[in-house]
Design a protein around this motif. Structure first.
Motif, PDB file in Angstrom:
ATOM      1  N   TYR A  51       0.838  -1.200   0.000  1.00  0.00           N
ATOM      2  CA  TYR A  51       0.000   0.000   0.000  1.00  0.00           C
ATOM      3  C   TYR A  51       0.876   1.254   0.000  1.00  0.00           C
ATOM      4  N   VAL A  52       1.909   1.252   0.850  1.00  0.00           N
ATOM      5  CA  VAL A  52       2.819   2.397   0.923  1.00  0.00           C
ATOM      6  C   VAL A  52       3.478   2.645  -0.429  1.00  0.00           C
ATOM      7  N   GLU A  57       6.166   7.856  -1.586  1.00  0.00           N
ATOM      8  CA  GLU A  57       7.547   7.700  -2.039  1.00  0.00           C
ATOM      9  C   GLU A  57       8.427   7.504  -0.810  1.00  0.00           C
ATOM     10  N   PRO A  58       8.866   6.281  -0.544  1.00  0.00           N
ATOM     11  CA  PRO A  58       9.666   6.035   0.659  1.00  0.00           C
ATOM     12  C   PRO A  58      11.007   6.751   0.605  1.00  0.00           C
ATOM     13  N   ILE A  59      11.435   7.245   1.758  1.00  0.00           N
ATOM     14  CA  ILE A  59      12.761   7.837   1.892  1.00  0.00           C
ATOM     15  C   ILE A  59      13.520   7.069   2.968  1.00  0.00           C
ATOM     16  N   GLY A  60      14.828   7.295   3.023  1.00  0.00           N
ATOM     17  CA  GLY A  60      15.661   6.713   4.052  1.00  0.00           C
ATOM     18  C   GLY A  60      16.254   7.785   4.941  1.00  0.00           C
ATOM     19  N   ALA A  79       6.260  11.849   0.812  1.00  0.00           N
ATOM     20  CA  ALA A  79       7.353  11.079   1.410  1.00  0.00           C
ATOM     21  C   ALA A  79       6.872  10.277   2.620  1.00  0.00           C
ATOM     22  N   VAL A  80       7.463   9.103   2.818  1.00  0.00           N
ATOM     23  CA  VAL A  80       7.175   8.274   3.987  1.00  0.00           C
ATOM     24  C   VAL A  80       8.476   7.674   4.496  1.00  0.00           C
ATOM     25  N   LEU A 323      -2.856   2.934   8.795  1.00  0.00           N
ATOM     26  CA  LEU A 323      -2.860   2.755   7.345  1.00  0.00           C
ATOM     27  C   LEU A 323      -3.351   1.358   7.005  1.00  0.00           C
ATOM     28  N   PRO A 324      -3.953   1.174   5.821  1.00  0.00           N
ATOM     29  CA  PRO A 324      -4.452  -0.137   5.411  1.00  0.00           C
ATOM     30  C   PRO A 324      -3.330  -1.168   5.259  1.00  0.00           C
ATOM     31  N   THR A 325      -3.730  -2.421   5.232  1.00  0.00           N
ATOM     32  CA  THR A 325      -2.760  -3.509   5.086  1.00  0.00           C
ATOM     33  C   THR A 325      -3.000  -4.282   3.787  1.00  0.00           C
TER      34      THR A 325
END
Length: 335
Positions: A51-52, A57-60, A79-80, A323-325
């Motif tokens: 879902y994410v 947009e994942p960040i580190g 961003a997440v 958040l949903p799974t």
């Protein structure tokens, strides 16, 4: 951001919006001896990551450091950042393979004492006590009342009714009885007494071999180093997992110093590191210690999406339950 900057007064304009997700246990709890533990299932975690990836947009860690330190840098609008508290072996066995499969990274916050001394954190002892008594939590409250009665005179404790009226208030995830037990044993009883009572209940309902239990529950040094080698970030989570805002400044400084020594032993750079506050607890004296020690960002348990109005040392987070799974789930209000 400058060393003399006042966190409460200054906007972090580099962060327009950042969703920081918070995880603890990631396990199929029903398949363990403690099915009452509140955990994100492995399948649910995989679905949430999907879902994410669909909506964010994942960040580190490097991107967050740059966002805080470089005024010209902007994070993506959606961003997440993924964060994982307490250093459970779940994170090594269940989380790491899924993150690597999707070429993602996360911030992991082990507690130094649990690794170095083989001690089960009081917060985890309470989780497993509650799991073992989940069929009758009122009985656990009555037993706690009885133990408080036994120690009242020696410690000058208040009446059970006074404690109950002040502390027994449900929150988003727990009923009043559970919150009451957590607050009494995590914070409101005198430190030595709450440790003594927690240990007594842990031995009665869970195990009398704490070291073996800790070795099974938490990552060890080699596993943490393997996480770092795989591109994960290790954050400071205090040495003892105390409510840090309840400590005097010199004790706060000692907690940070000892935990930083543990991080250095793992190979973590002492510059631009992250702080994850146990229980989300922080105050101005702690923030000043962090500023002068090279801390770049701090993660609380305040429920919100971070924006440019948030202090980098007081960033809020969403819980995995927010958040949903499933990848195909409709976006929720926080997305």
């Amino acid at each position: 951001w400058l060393p003399g900057w006042a966190c409460s007064d200054t906007l972090c304009t580099m962060i327009q919006q950042l969703t920081i997700l918070m995880y603890h246990y990631v396990r199929d709890a029903e398949a363990t001896p403690y099915p009452g533990i509140k955990a994100r299932s492995v399948g649910g975690f995989r679905g949430q990551i999907e879902y994410v990836l669909r909506h964010y947009e994942p960040i580190g860690a490097a991107e967050l450091v740059r966002a805080v330190r470089d005024a010209s840098f902007r994070l993506p609008r959606n961003a997440v950042l993924l964060t994982f508290d307490d250093g459970y072996r779940d994170h090594f066995e269940n989380v790491l393979p899924i993150l690597r499969e999707h070429k993602l990274s996360g911030v992991f916050a082990p507690v130094a004492r649990s690794v170095i001394e083989g001690r089960v954190l009081d917060v985890n002892k309470i989780h497993f006590i509650l799991s073992a008594t989940s069929d009758n939590v009122s009985r656990a409250v009555d037993e706690l009342f009885s133990l408080v009665d036994r120690h009242r005179d020696a410690h000058g404790l208040r009446t059970n009714t006074e404690y109950w009226d002040e502390l027994a208030h449900p929150n988003r995830f727990d009923p009043a009885e559970v919150i009451f037990i957590k607050r009494m044993l995590q914070r409101d009883l005198p430190e030595q007494l709450r440790a003594e009572i927690t240990d007594e209940l842990f031995r009665k309902y869970v195990t009398d071999d704490e070291r073996v239990f800790a070795a099974e529950l938490y990552m060890n040094r080699d596993e943490l180093r393997a996480m770092i080698a795989a591109g994960m970030t290790v954050a400071n989570h205090g040495y003892d997992h105390y409510w840090l805002a309840s400590l005097p400044p010199h004790h706060q400084a000692e907690q940070i110093r000892r935990s930083m020594a543990f991080m250095a032993d793992l190979g973590v750079d002492g510059c631009d590191w992250f702080m994850t506050y146990p229980y989300g607890s922080c105050n101005d004296s702690l923030l000043e210690i962090l500023r002068t020690s090279g801390c770049c960002a701090g993660f609380t348990t305040r429920f919100a999406v971070a924006t440019g109005e948030d202090c980098p040392l007081r960033l809020p987070r969403l819980d995995t339950n927010d958040l949903p799974t499933r990848a195909d789930a409709e976006p929720v209000e926080y997305t």
